[in-house]
Design an enzyme around this catalytic site. Structure first.
Site, short mmCIF file in Angstrom:
data_model
loop_
_atom_site.label_atom_id
_atom_site.label_comp_id
_atom_site.label_asym_id
_atom_site.label_seq_id
_atom_site.Cartn_x
_atom_site.Cartn_y
_atom_site.Cartn_z
N GLY A 127 4.86 -7.87 -62.29
CA GLY A 127 4.17 -9.01 -62.56
C GLY A 127 3.03 -9.14 -61.96
N ALA B 138 8.44 -9.44 -62.70
CA ALA B 138 9.32 -8.54 -63.83
C ALA B 138 9.22 -7.38 -63.21
CB ALA B 138 8.28 -8.37 -64.93
N LYS C 85 -9.91 -16.17 -63.75
CA LYS C 85 -10.26 -14.81 -64.53
C LYS C 85 -9.41 -14.84 -65.59
CE LYS C 85 -8.95 -11.38 -65.02
NZ LYS C 85 -8.49 -11.15 -66.75
N SER D 240 1.82 -15.58 -66.07
CA SER D 240 2.62 -16.59 -66.88
C SER D 240 3.38 -17.40 -66.13
CB SER D 240 3.61 -15.96 -68.03
OG SER D 240 4.59 -15.21 -67.62
N GLY E 111 0.70 -10.91 -59.98
CA GLY E 111 0.63 -11.11 -58.45
C GLY E 111 1.05 -9.84 -57.69
N GLY F 138 -12.34 -6.85 -72.35
CA GLY F 138 -11.69 -5.41 -72.63
C GLY F 138 -12.64 -4.25 -72.64
N ASP G 275 -5.65 -7.41 -63.33
CA ASP G 275 -5.08 -7.85 -61.94
C ASP G 275 -5.99 -6.93 -61.07
OD1 ASP G 275 -2.66 -8.89 -63.44
OD2 ASP G 275 -1.64 -7.26 -63.34
#
Length: 302
Positions: free
Chosen positions: A37, A10, A183, A138, A39, A218, A248
């Site tokens: 994104g 993205a 994860k 995703s 990755g 969280g 990430d």
């Protein structure tokens, strides 16, 4: 070299407001724009912490050119598979008063069979020099639900560790393929296995074939679950900021540690939790607080 594979990248736009008021008009400065994104965020964190990462992703349309330009400017080594559909956008609205972020993620568009083939062939080729493979984020609509499982199988053929950050059937398939580490966050895990208990949910993935499951909680930190036990880690108090890239950062920590031969689940948990917390304080996803090395000493582990 950590190979990160992101089938659904993205262009990330991050807006900052003094206070987000639903239903009201907000005047804002131009957003921060960068290639995003999950990755890509993982690769940025690996690079910031002194490691080597390589980005494999897709790009299409004018937004894909924007993503490619930002990746080149960042200096991250990458290979972009050209696709017909425009690269999607992701919008983060950071409420500076509340210390929270509201995220709007476009779903993206599907890839053609030829585009999937090109992505698979590139992953096979790039895995040769890799020390770990990461599949995260995703999948675009219509994607094969076994794609991340295929990455796990590829890593196993190369005798290198695999880390998958996904949800739903792709996550379960990755577990069944024998992923070294998974994860998910608490919500993703519950959606995948149908249990609101993160420990019970993690054990379902272990039974399916995963080696280690780390669950993001969280503000409550993170859990590590293996066949031998359950451990938790958290900071003494929650941090305010933008948690968009926290997961990430945890994946980056896990992948780099596994690539270095670290197998102790507590050591993996502590590094993942520390880097995740350091990402919350950073202004953009894919970055850590420069003082990230000191976060691990502050953790409460049980």
């Amino acid at each position: 070299m950590i190979l990160t594979v992101t089938p659904n990248p993205a262009v990330d736009l991050t807006y900052r407001v003094a206070a987000l008021e639903p239903g009201e008009t907000h005047r804002v400065a131009a957003p921060a724009v960068r290639a995003g994104g999950k990755g890509l965020n993982v690769a940025r964190v690996v690079a910031q912490t002194g490691g080597a990462a390589f980005v494999l992703t897709t790009a299409g349309g004018p937004s894909g050119l924007r993503l490619a330009d930002d990746l080149e400017a960042s200096g991250l080594p990458s290979e972009l598979i050209p696709v017909a559909a425009p690269t999607r956008s992701s919008v983060a609205i950071v409420d500076e008063t509340a210390g929270t972020a509201t995220i709007l993620n476009e779903t993206g568009a599907g890839l053609s069979p030829a585009e999937w083939t090109a992505l698979r062939e590139a992953a096979e080729r790039l895995a040769v020099p890799a020390t770990a493979v990461v599949g995260s984020g995703s999948l675009p609509p219509g994607a094969p639900e076994t794609f991340y499982a295929e990455l796990v199988a590829l890593a196993r053929r190369r005798s290198i560790p695999s880390v998958i950050d996904a949800s739903g059937l792709p996550l379960l398939a990755a577990a069944e393929a024998g992923a070294d580490a998974l994860k998910p966050n608490r919500r993703e895990l519950a959606e995948t296995v149908g249990s609101d208990d993160p420990v019970a949910g993690a054990r379902i993935l272990l039974t399916a074939g995963a080696g280690l499951v780390l669950v993001s909680l969280g503000a409550d930190g993170m859990l590590a679950v293996t066949g031998d036990g359950v451990w938790s880690a958290r900071l003494p108090a929650p941090l305010a900021g933008n948690a968009t890239g926290a997961g990430d950062a945890a994946v980056a920590a896990i992948a780099t540690a596994l690539a270095m031969g670290v197998a102790d689940p507590v050591a993996l948990l502590r590094r993942a939790t520390a880097w995740s917390a350091a990402a919350v304080v950073a202004p953009l996803a894919g970055e850590l607080d420069p003082a990230y090395e000191g976060y691990e000493a502050r953790l409460v582990t049980s």
